[in-house]
Every structure is written in structure tokens, then in C-alpha cells.
Design a protein around this motif. Structure first.
Motif, PDB file in Angstrom:
ATOM      1  N   ASN A 149      -8.581  -0.877 -11.724  1.00  0.00           N
ATOM      2  CA  ASN A 149      -8.397  -0.341 -10.374  1.00  0.00           C
ATOM      3  C   ASN A 149      -9.735   0.006  -9.735  1.00  0.00           C
ATOM      4  OD1 ASN A 149      -6.680   0.414  -8.224  1.00  0.00           O
ATOM      5  ND2 ASN A 149      -6.800   2.567  -8.795  1.00  0.00           N
ATOM      6  N   ALA A 150     -10.798  -0.722 -10.147  1.00  0.00           N
ATOM      7  CA  ALA A 150     -12.136  -0.411  -9.654  1.00  0.00           C
ATOM      8  C   ALA A 150     -12.238  -0.534  -8.146  1.00  0.00           C
ATOM      9  CB  ALA A 150     -13.161  -1.322 -10.330  1.00  0.00           C
ATOM     10  N   ARG A 151     -11.482  -1.435  -7.543  1.00  0.00           N
ATOM     11  CA  ARG A 151     -11.511  -1.624  -6.093  1.00  0.00           C
ATOM     12  C   ARG A 151     -10.226  -1.134  -5.420  1.00  0.00           C
ATOM     13  NH1 ARG A 151     -15.271  -5.150  -3.871  1.00  0.00           N
ATOM     14  NH2 ARG A 151     -17.133  -5.197  -5.161  1.00  0.00           N
ATOM     15  N   GLY A 152      -9.392  -0.438  -6.163  1.00  0.00           N
ATOM     16  CA  GLY A 152      -8.126   0.016  -5.597  1.00  0.00           C
ATOM     17  C   GLY A 152      -7.052  -1.049  -5.611  1.00  0.00           C
ATOM     18  N   GLN A 153      -7.246  -2.126  -6.388  1.00  0.00           N
ATOM     19  CA  GLN A 153      -6.282  -3.218  -6.408  1.00  0.00           C
ATOM     20  C   GLN A 153      -4.966  -2.852  -7.081  1.00  0.00           C
ATOM     21  OE1 GLN A 153      -9.272  -3.087  -7.993  1.00  0.00           O
ATOM     22  NE2 GLN A 153      -9.418  -4.618  -9.623  1.00  0.00           N
ATOM     23  N   ALA A 154      -4.944  -1.730  -7.801  1.00  0.00           N
ATOM     24  CA  ALA A 154      -3.704  -1.277  -8.434  1.00  0.00           C
ATOM     25  C   ALA A 154      -3.050  -0.127  -7.675  1.00  0.00           C
ATOM     26  CB  ALA A 154      -3.961  -0.861  -9.889  1.00  0.00           C
ATOM     27  N   ASP A 155      -3.615   0.248  -6.521  1.00  0.00           N
ATOM     28  CA  ASP A 155      -3.046   1.331  -5.701  1.00  0.00           C
ATOM     29  C   ASP A 155      -2.069   0.737  -4.695  1.00  0.00           C
ATOM     30  OD1 ASP A 155      -4.477   3.311  -6.995  1.00  0.00           O
ATOM     31  OD2 ASP A 155      -6.164   3.213  -5.597  1.00  0.00           O
ATOM     32  N   ALA A 156      -0.898   0.394  -5.161  1.00  0.00           N
ATOM     33  CA  ALA A 156       0.088  -0.241  -4.281  1.00  0.00           C
ATOM     34  C   ALA A 156       0.604   0.747  -3.244  1.00  0.00           C
ATOM     35  CB  ALA A 156       1.251  -0.781  -5.103  1.00  0.00           C
ATOM     36  N   PRO A 157       0.683   0.342  -1.987  1.00  0.00           N
ATOM     37  CA  PRO A 157       1.242   1.231  -0.960  1.00  0.00           C
ATOM     38  C   PRO A 157       2.747   1.390  -1.140  1.00  0.00           C
ATOM     39  CG  PRO A 157       0.747  -0.924  -0.036  1.00  0.00           C
ATOM     40  CD  PRO A 157       0.229  -0.934  -1.443  1.00  0.00           C
ATOM     41  N   SER A 158       3.271   2.447  -0.569  1.00  0.00           N
ATOM     42  CA  SER A 158       4.708   2.690  -0.658  1.00  0.00           C
ATOM     43  C   SER A 158       5.461   1.722   0.245  1.00  0.00           C
ATOM     44  CB  SER A 158       5.022   4.134  -0.260  1.00  0.00           C
ATOM     45  OG  SER A 158       4.593   4.382   1.070  1.00  0.00           O
ATOM     46  N   GLY A 159       6.758   1.712   0.075  1.00  0.00           N
ATOM     47  CA  GLY A 159       7.592   0.837   0.883  1.00  0.00           C
ATOM     48  C   GLY A 159       8.066  -0.360   0.092  1.00  0.00           C
ATOM     49  N   ALA A 160       8.985  -1.099   0.684  1.00  0.00           N
ATOM     50  CA  ALA A 160       9.614  -2.236   0.009  1.00  0.00           C
ATOM     51  C   ALA A 160       8.886  -3.536   0.319  1.00  0.00           C
ATOM     52  CB  ALA A 160      11.076  -2.343   0.416  1.00  0.00           C
ATOM     53  N   PHE A 161       8.810  -4.397  -0.675  1.00  0.00           N
ATOM     54  CA  PHE A 161       8.211  -5.720  -0.547  1.00  0.00           C
ATOM     55  C   PHE A 161       9.217  -6.771  -0.998  1.00  0.00           C
ATOM     56  CE2 PHE A 161       4.643  -2.866  -0.991  1.00  0.00           C
ATOM     57  CZ  PHE A 161       3.700  -3.370  -0.114  1.00  0.00           C
ATOM     58  N   ARG A 162       8.984  -7.998  -0.573  1.00  0.00           N
ATOM     59  CA  ARG A 162       9.776  -9.102  -1.095  1.00  0.00           C
ATOM     60  C   ARG A 162       8.974  -9.959  -2.056  1.00  0.00           C
ATOM     61  NH1 ARG A 162       9.907 -12.761   4.182  1.00  0.00           N
ATOM     62  NH2 ARG A 162       8.547 -14.471   3.547  1.00  0.00           N
ATOM     63  N   THR A 163       7.617  -9.914  -1.960  1.00  0.00           N
ATOM     64  CA  THR A 163       6.732 -10.665  -2.845  1.00  0.00           C
ATOM     65  C   THR A 163       5.445  -9.882  -3.036  1.00  0.00           C
ATOM     66  OG1 THR A 163       7.572 -12.777  -1.988  1.00  0.00           O
ATOM     67  CG2 THR A 163       5.516 -12.863  -3.198  1.00  0.00           C
ATOM     68  N   VAL A 164       4.916  -9.894  -4.269  1.00  0.00           N
ATOM     69  CA  VAL A 164       3.628  -9.273  -4.566  1.00  0.00           C
ATOM     70  C   VAL A 164       2.813 -10.255  -5.397  1.00  0.00           C
ATOM     71  CG1 VAL A 164       2.437  -7.387  -5.728  1.00  0.00           C
ATOM     72  CG2 VAL A 164       4.543  -6.934  -4.492  1.00  0.00           C
ATOM     73  N   ARG A 165       1.525 -10.433  -5.048  1.00  0.00           N
ATOM     74  CA  ARG A 165       0.645 -11.330  -5.781  1.00  0.00           C
ATOM     75  C   ARG A 165      -0.669 -10.612  -6.105  1.00  0.00           C
ATOM     76  NH1 ARG A 165       4.683 -13.467  -6.405  1.00  0.00           N
ATOM     77  NH2 ARG A 165       5.348 -15.587  -5.829  1.00  0.00           N
ATOM     78  N   ALA A 166      -1.030 -10.606  -7.393  1.00  0.00           N
ATOM     79  CA  ALA A 166      -2.268  -9.977  -7.862  1.00  0.00           C
ATOM     80  C   ALA A 166      -3.375 -11.007  -7.937  1.00  0.00           C
ATOM     81  CB  ALA A 166      -2.040  -9.345  -9.234  1.00  0.00           C
ATOM     82  N   GLY A 167      -4.526 -10.710  -7.336  1.00  0.00           N
ATOM     83  CA  GLY A 167      -5.689 -11.574  -7.416  1.00  0.00           C
ATOM     84  C   GLY A 167      -6.695 -11.039  -8.412  1.00  0.00           C
ATOM     85  N   ASN A 168      -7.978 -11.129  -8.076  1.00  0.00           N
ATOM     86  CA  ASN A 168      -9.020 -10.619  -8.957  1.00  0.00           C
ATOM     87  C   ASN A 168      -9.280  -9.141  -8.679  1.00  0.00           C
ATOM     88  OD1 ASN A 168     -11.157 -10.255 -10.684  1.00  0.00           O
ATOM     89  ND2 ASN A 168     -12.634 -11.370  -9.445  1.00  0.00           N
ATOM     90  N   GLU A 169      -9.769  -8.835  -7.485  1.00  0.00           N
ATOM     91  CA  GLU A 169     -10.057  -7.447  -7.124  1.00  0.00           C
ATOM     92  C   GLU A 169      -9.243  -7.010  -5.916  1.00  0.00           C
ATOM     93  OE1 GLU A 169     -14.313  -7.350  -6.679  1.00  0.00           O
ATOM     94  OE2 GLU A 169     -14.578  -6.833  -8.795  1.00  0.00           O
ATOM     95  N   HIS A 170      -8.196  -7.721  -5.599  1.00  0.00           N
ATOM     96  CA  HIS A 170      -7.306  -7.311  -4.522  1.00  0.00           C
ATOM     97  C   HIS A 170      -5.892  -7.783  -4.840  1.00  0.00           C
ATOM     98  CE1 HIS A 170      -7.666 -11.482  -3.246  1.00  0.00           C
ATOM     99  NE2 HIS A 170      -6.782 -11.292  -2.284  1.00  0.00           N
ATOM    100  N   THR A 171      -4.944  -7.204  -4.134  1.00  0.00           N
ATOM    101  CA  THR A 171      -3.530  -7.551  -4.274  1.00  0.00           C
ATOM    102  C   THR A 171      -2.931  -7.636  -2.884  1.00  0.00           C
ATOM    103  OG1 THR A 171      -3.459  -6.254  -6.323  1.00  0.00           O
ATOM    104  CG2 THR A 171      -1.344  -6.913  -5.386  1.00  0.00           C
ATOM    105  N   CYS A 172      -2.001  -8.554  -2.698  1.00  0.00           N
ATOM    106  CA  CYS A 172      -1.318  -8.678  -1.416  1.00  0.00           C
ATOM    107  C   CYS A 172       0.184  -8.765  -1.646  1.00  0.00           C
ATOM    108  CB  CYS A 172      -1.777  -9.921  -0.653  1.00  0.00           C
ATOM    109  SG  CYS A 172      -3.494  -9.844  -0.066  1.00  0.00           S
ATOM    110  N   GLY A 173       0.926  -8.284  -0.675  1.00  0.00           N
ATOM    111  CA  GLY A 173       2.373  -8.362  -0.725  1.00  0.00           C
ATOM    112  C   GLY A 173       2.939  -8.686   0.641  1.00  0.00           C
ATOM    113  N   LEU A 174       4.147  -9.235   0.633  1.00  0.00           N
ATOM    114  CA  LEU A 174       4.867  -9.503   1.875  1.00  0.00           C
ATOM    115  C   LEU A 174       6.027  -8.540   1.994  1.00  0.00           C
ATOM    116  CD1 LEU A 174       5.075 -13.415   2.047  1.00  0.00           C
ATOM    117  CD2 LEU A 174       3.484 -11.905   3.242  1.00  0.00           C
TER     118      LEU A 174
END
Length: 667
Positions: free
Chosen positions: A289-314
Motif C-alpha cells: 500500500n506504498a502508494r495507497g493502491q490498497a485503500d479502496a474507496p467506499s461504495g459499490a463496484f461492478r468490477t475492480v482491477r489491481a495494477g502495479n501501484e494503482h487500482t481502478c474500479g467501475l
């Protein structure tokens, strides 16, 4: 279940969103003039506790226990609170089940995992059936999907230097780098697929996970059990068990394998962290979690994808939300159908089928694409509506392989830059100007050597001059007169006027601490150095974790140290290599040679008839030597340069290569 039905179900569950399809509240498939397959969904409700629901899925004619009966958690409510609902993913489709506040009415929406909820309108599901023990009532819904063309690609998975596609038949085909066996697919029929850095995993029709390829951290040692889905990361793998439990194995130095308790719909294994989508729709991340990539925001998602130092969700709305590396927080919000997060870039697929990539990998694909895959930092692939696969990658600073016109005396290839000596001894350098690596000094020189981050030359009097990144003092030569010079990863070595060795720069493994004695030549590698002694014998020193110091006995003409390996030209003009043999870089072809050069993960040599032969890793075309005759060759990091008899410099490599070339039948 018959093999044909398995194939039909796999095809139907992955391509549905692009076609209109029908739903009915009976067990009979609706007529369709086009070839199609029906998928049956059975919804269960406890008679004693109407809030308790479960669901089963099968291809029509199959068995209800093929995928088991999975409990449903309806944890969300509409704004009016008249309905509660929840999502579940089974065998490549997502189902949304609705239950009225009075527990009497039920509805279902369906989509493939990258589709839209609007693909199937919300359909009522009566529950007229009762099981023999009268503990549950149930009802069926049948969805008919058109089938794709025979054995076209249904989905694609990208790894570090390889790619794989799942075909309509259930077969998996892979291409690209195979140094660790990551493209050697075990026989069988599969229903989902995921590629990691150097390994690949797939889910069989019997719900078993099969992994192959590199296993240096145990990432292919699958725990026994049955699973719903699998995700391969850099050096670890995670899967969703039959009960929704997350199971991880392989590397765990950052806690990326320590999955929190909970019921998961899907998982995404990144570089050193993992994210999962809970049945509630919330995102849960763990690990680095050096860049906050494991600090998922609250709320509902339909898809989550983990990269190297970032994460994105829909979000359910298709809006893109990213966290971690701040570069991604300003990404356009969408809406999007699906996404992929890599090492330094993110790609999205919008509702019109267009692909957009941002970051270190920049590409825009306009067309009818239905899914995409992004893993690592090197390339991406997408599947179009016809089942064809397109892959792309940015060149690794291809300008390092674009030699300027002219005639030269010598050439030396680094990692991201190249330098050459002109006819008058002047210097020309090109490629990435990282830390001024291409800003060569003025003057006339007689020899040149380029490493990953810096270069050095010898003047007419034997004095040395170096420039570029000063890692550990590698660009600070002692004041002396030298006969030859060689640049390594962060250190430099030279043979002085008395044939003794002098080294400077990084020395954490002893690579800059040569043995005493007299030597004819020296070659600096990544963390080791080799030299030819006065008696034409070999001596090597420095790091030895790959056996790169275990030089063979005998008499040799020259030696070249590369990335964890070295090669030497024997007295009889044959080549011997030793050390790390990843990519076959210590397996030179038989022949008679004049000279050789070892690069980062490949090597090249000039034959006695003037042709160039190369071997080792070819992920950027660095071993695809052009035909012709040459005086000398220099192997770099991801490219190679050679000097023709005419004095012309020719370079090759630094290009997207095998990993972006799917088999012709699925292109």
C-alpha cells in the motif's frame, strides 16, 4: 454434461452482450433462427425463511449440480426500499436478483461480466416448484444466446511477456515468451483464464484451477479444492472458492496473499497487492500500500482491477474510479464497460466498443471490441465482436535502435541508448537521454563501451571519460592510461597500460574488486565481471547466484559478461556460455565465430563468414538479425546493433514483438 454443451455454454456466457437475446419464465428455449444455446437459471427461496435465497446455473440439458447451488446475499436496497437486490457472478455471467419487500416477487437481470444490465431487461421469475422435502420453492428462467463462429477467441489474458486466449472450444492457445513454460498449455478444456508475469492459470469445467509456467514463488502450486474464478498476479495467484472464500498462494512478502475473510464475487491479483469484489459490491484490497493502491474507496463496484501501484474500479453506472498512484485520479470518469490496470497504464472499453489507454502504454482502438486484458507494464490485448484478437505495445524507446546514417568505426548498445565512433573518432549517441546518456563529450576517441545507464570512452592517450547516470561512482574513472574499457550495470572496468585491471563503481557483490594478475581483456556485466588472463584463461568475480562465475577451463580469445550470464570465444572459435540460462541465453548455436557480445538477456556473435547469429530472449525482436555481412556486433538491453563492412550501423529490436502477435487464426 456433453462436451458440446460445455463448449456452447462457455461461448454463450462470454459473448452475450453484443447480441439480442430472449428470456422466458419456462424451461423451454425460445426459437431462434440463428444457432443458439440456452442457459437455464434456477432461483431458490426458503419456505421457512423467505429472505434466504440461492441460485443455480446450467446449460440447457446439463445438470444443476455442474456449478453447484450458490447462496445469494441481497444486501442493497432501492431508494424507495421496495426491493432489495444483490449480484453474483457464475461461469462468466453476472446475475442481479431482486426481491420485493414482501418477499413474494422476484426478478432477474443478466449480463456477461463486461456487459450492461440493460442487455437483459428485468424479468419476473415465478417460483411455482417445491422440492420433495418442501423446504424450498423454486422457479426457472431460460436465456438464449447466439453462438460464436467455431473456435474464435472468447477472451484474452496478457502476462508479462506472453498472452493467451480462451477459444470457443474450451481450448487455450498462448504466444510470446516461453522461457518458464508459461505458454505450454496443459491439455484440457477450460472456461476462464488469467495470465501473470511469468505464469498462466485457467479454470477447468470441473471447477479446478490449473497453473503452469514460472514457479519461483510457488505461484503455480494450486491448493486442492474447487473454484469459481482465478486471477494470476506478478508472483502470486488468487482464486474464489466455491463458497466465495478468497484463497491465495505464491509470493506474500507484502501480504498480498493474506486475503481478509468475506464472501467474494471476483478477485484481481496485481503486482504486490490484491483486490476483491465482495458480494455486497464493496471493494476490499490488501498487500502493498506504498502508494495507497490498497485503500479502496467506499461504495459499490461492478468490477475492480489491481495494477502495479494503482487500482481502478467501475461503479454500476460505468464510472471509473482509481486510487493509488496519483497519476490515475484524473482519468476520465466514463462511463465504461470494462477496464484493465497495468504497470504504469490503464485501459478502458467504452459502451461503443472503443479502447482507450493512458499512461506508459498509449493506444486508441476504434472498433467493435467486447473485452480487453491488461497485466504488467508491457502490452495489452482486446477481443473484437468477431472473436478476433488484437494486441499492441509501445516500443521500448525505439529510437535507441534507429541508427543515424553515416560510416562508423565501432558501435556499442546500452539498454535505452546507443553510441558509435565516427571515422574521425567523434562520438554519436542516440536513444533515451536518461541522465544525459546521449550527451557524449566532444573530442576524438579510439574505443567506446555503453552500459545500461552510462557510457565510457578511451582517448588517443588512453585516458578514460565517462558520462550518464553516476550509479555508485561508475562514471568516475581513476586517472590512468588504459588499453581497453568495459561498462557494466553500475560499474566500469579497464585494462591499464601494464595489463592490470582497474574497476570502479558499484561493488556490493565484489564486481569491482578484480583479482591481481595480468589480463588481456575485461568485460563488465550486471553484477559480475569476467576477464581473459595472460595465459588465455578465464577469470570471473562478483555475484554468483546464477553460476555466472563458474567459467569453464580452457584457452579463450575473448569474453563478454551479460545479465547473469557470460559467454567466451574459444581458441577453436566455438562459443561457451555459463550462468543463468533463462530464455536459452547460455545455449549458443554451433559454428565458427570471430567475435561475440552478451547483452541483458540475449547474446549475438559474428561468424567467420561475417553473418550475425543471436540467441536468448526475443521479446522485442533483439535476436532477429538482418541478413548481410558485418564486422562486429553489440547486444544491449532490448536491442542489438552491428557494424557492416561498409561502416554502416544497423540496429534491430526495441519493438513490440512476439507477445503482440496472436496466432493467425484468431487475429
Amino acid at each position: 454434461m456433453s462436451r458440446t454443451l460445455k463448449r456452447w455454454l462457455l461461448a454463450s456466457l462470454l459473448v452475450a452482450a453484443a447480441f439480442p437475446f430472449m428470456a422466458s419464465a419456462t424451461t423451454d428455449a425460445q426459437p431462434d433462427p440463428d444457432p443458439s444455446v440456452a442457459v437455464a437459471i434456477r432461483l431458490w427461496q426458503s419456505i421457512e425463511d423467505p429472505a434466504t435465497l440461492a441460485i443455480s446455473v446450467r446449460p440447457e440439458g446439463g445438470q444443476w449440480n455442474d456449478l453447484g447451488t450458490v447462496p445469494l446475499e441481497l444486501t442493497r436496497r432501492t431508494d424507495s426500499r421496495r426491493y432489495r437486490y444483490g449480484d453474483i457472478a457464475l461461469a462468466g455471467i453476472e446475475l442481479r436478483v431482486w426481491q420485493s419487500a414482501d418477499r413474494e416477487r422476484h426478478f432477474i437481470s443478466a449480463r456477461r461480466e463486461t456487459g450492461l444490465w440493460a442487455d437483459l431487461e428485468t424479468v419476473p421469475v415465478p417460483l411455482p416448484g417445491v422440492n420433495l422435502s418442501r423446504t424450498y420453492r423454486y422457479g426457472n428462467l431460460v436465456v438464449a444466446f447466439p453462438t460464436p463462429a467455431p473456435d474464435r477467441a472468447l477472451l484474452v489474458a496478457t502476462g508479462g511477456e506472453h498472452s493467451c486466449a480462451l477459444l470457443a472450444s474450451g481450448a487455450v492457445t498462448c504466444w510470446g515468451d516461453n522461457a518458464d513454460g508459461q505458454t505450454d498449455v496443459p491439455p484440457g478444456e477450460y472456461r476462464s483464464l488469467s495470465a501473470g508475469e511469468r505464469h498462466t492459470c485457467a479454470l477447468t469445467w470441473s471447477a479446478e484451477v490449473v497453473c503452469w509456467g514460472g514457479n519461483f514463488s510457488g505461484q503455480t502450486d494450486v491448493p486442492s479444492g474447487r473454484y469459481r474464478s482465478v486471477s494470476a498476479g506478478f508472483a502470486h495467484t488468487c482464486a474464489v472458492g466455491r463458497t466465495g472464500r478468497a484463497v491465495c498462494w505464491g509470493a506474500n512478502g507484502n501480504g498480498q496473499g493474506d486475503a481478509p475473510r468475506g464472501s467474494y464475487l471476483s478477485l484481481s491479483a496485481g503486482n504486490a497487492h490484491t483486490c476483491g469484489l465482495l458480494t455486497s459490491g464493496a471493494a476490499e484490497c490488501w498487500g502493498d500500500n506504498a502508494r495507497g493502491q490498497a485503500d479502496a474507496p467506499s461504495g459499490a463496484f461492478r468490477t475492480v482491477r489491481a495494477g502495479n501501484e494503482h487500482t481502478c474500479g467501475l461503479r454500476d453506472s460505468g464510472r471509473l474510479v482509481c486510487w493509488g498512484d496519483t497519476h490515475w485520479r484524473d482519468a476520465p470518469a466514463g462511463p465504461y464497460r470494462s477496464l484493465g490496470a497495468g504497470d504504469g497504464f490503464t485501459c478502458t472499453l467504452d459502451s461503443s466498443g472503443d479502447v482507450r489507454c493512458r499512461g506508459s502504454l498509449v493506444e486508441n482502438l476504434s472498433g467493435n471490441y467486447r473485452s480487453l486484458s491488461v497485466v504488467g507494464g508491457s502490452h495489452a490485448c482486446a477481443v473484437d465482436e468477431s472473436g478476433g484478437v488484437t494486441c499492441w505495445a509501445n516500443p521500448v524507446d525505439s529510437s535507441a535502435a534507429e541508427a543515424p546514417a553515416g560510416t562508423y568505426l565501432a558501435v556499442s548498445a546500452g539498454h535505452l541508448h546507443t553510441c558509435a565512433l565516427g571515422q574521425s573518432g567523434d562520438l554519436s549517441c542516440w536513444g533515451a537521454d536518461v541522465s544525459a546518456t546521449t550527451q557524449a563529450p566532444n573530442g576524438a576517441y579510439r574505443s567506446i563501451s555503453s552500459g545500461p545507464w552510462h557510457s565510457c570512452v578511451l582517448g588517443g592517450t588512453g585516458s578514460a571519460a565517462c558520462w550518464g547516470e553516476d550509479v555508485g561512482g561508475g562514471t568516475e574513472p581513476p586517472s590512468d592510461r588504459y588499453r581497453s574499457i568495459s561498462v557494466g550495470f553500475g560499474h566500469t572496468c579497464a585494462v591499464d597500460a601494464s595489463n592490470r585491471l582497474a574497476c570502479w563503481g558499484l561493488d556490493q557483490f565484489g564486481q569491482s574488486s578484480p583479482p591481481s594478475g595480468r589480463y588481456r581483456s575485461v568485460s563488465a556485466g550486471d553484477a559480475h565481471t569476467c576477464a581473459i588472463g595472460a595465459a588465455y584463461d578465464l577469470a570471473c568475480w562478483g555475484g554468483n547466484w546464477h553460476g555466472q562465475l563458474d567459467a569453464p577451463s580452457g584457452r579463450y580469445r575473448s569474453v563478454s559478461a551479460g545479465g547473469g550470464f557470460a559467454c567466451a570465444l574459444g581458441e577453436s572459435r566455438d562459443i561457451a556460455c555459463w550462468g543463468d540460462n533463462a530464455y536459452g541465453k547460455t545455449d549458443p548455436p554451433e559454428g565458427s565465430y570471430e567475435s561475440l557480445s552478451a547483452g541483458w538477456r540475449h547474446a549475438c556473435a559474428v561468424t567467420t563468414t561475417g553473418e550475425v547469429a543471436c540467441w536468448g530472449q526475443n521479446n522485442h525482436g533483439q535476436t532477429d538479425a538482418p541478413s548481410g555481412t558485418y564486422r562486429s556486433v553489440s547486444a544491449g538491453g532490448f536491442h542489438t546493433c552491428a557494424l557492416r563492412d561498409t561502416g554502416e550501423v544497423v540496429c534491430w529490436g526495441h519493438l513490440p514483438h512476439a507477445k503482440t502477435r496472436p496466432p493467425a487464426e484468431i487475429q
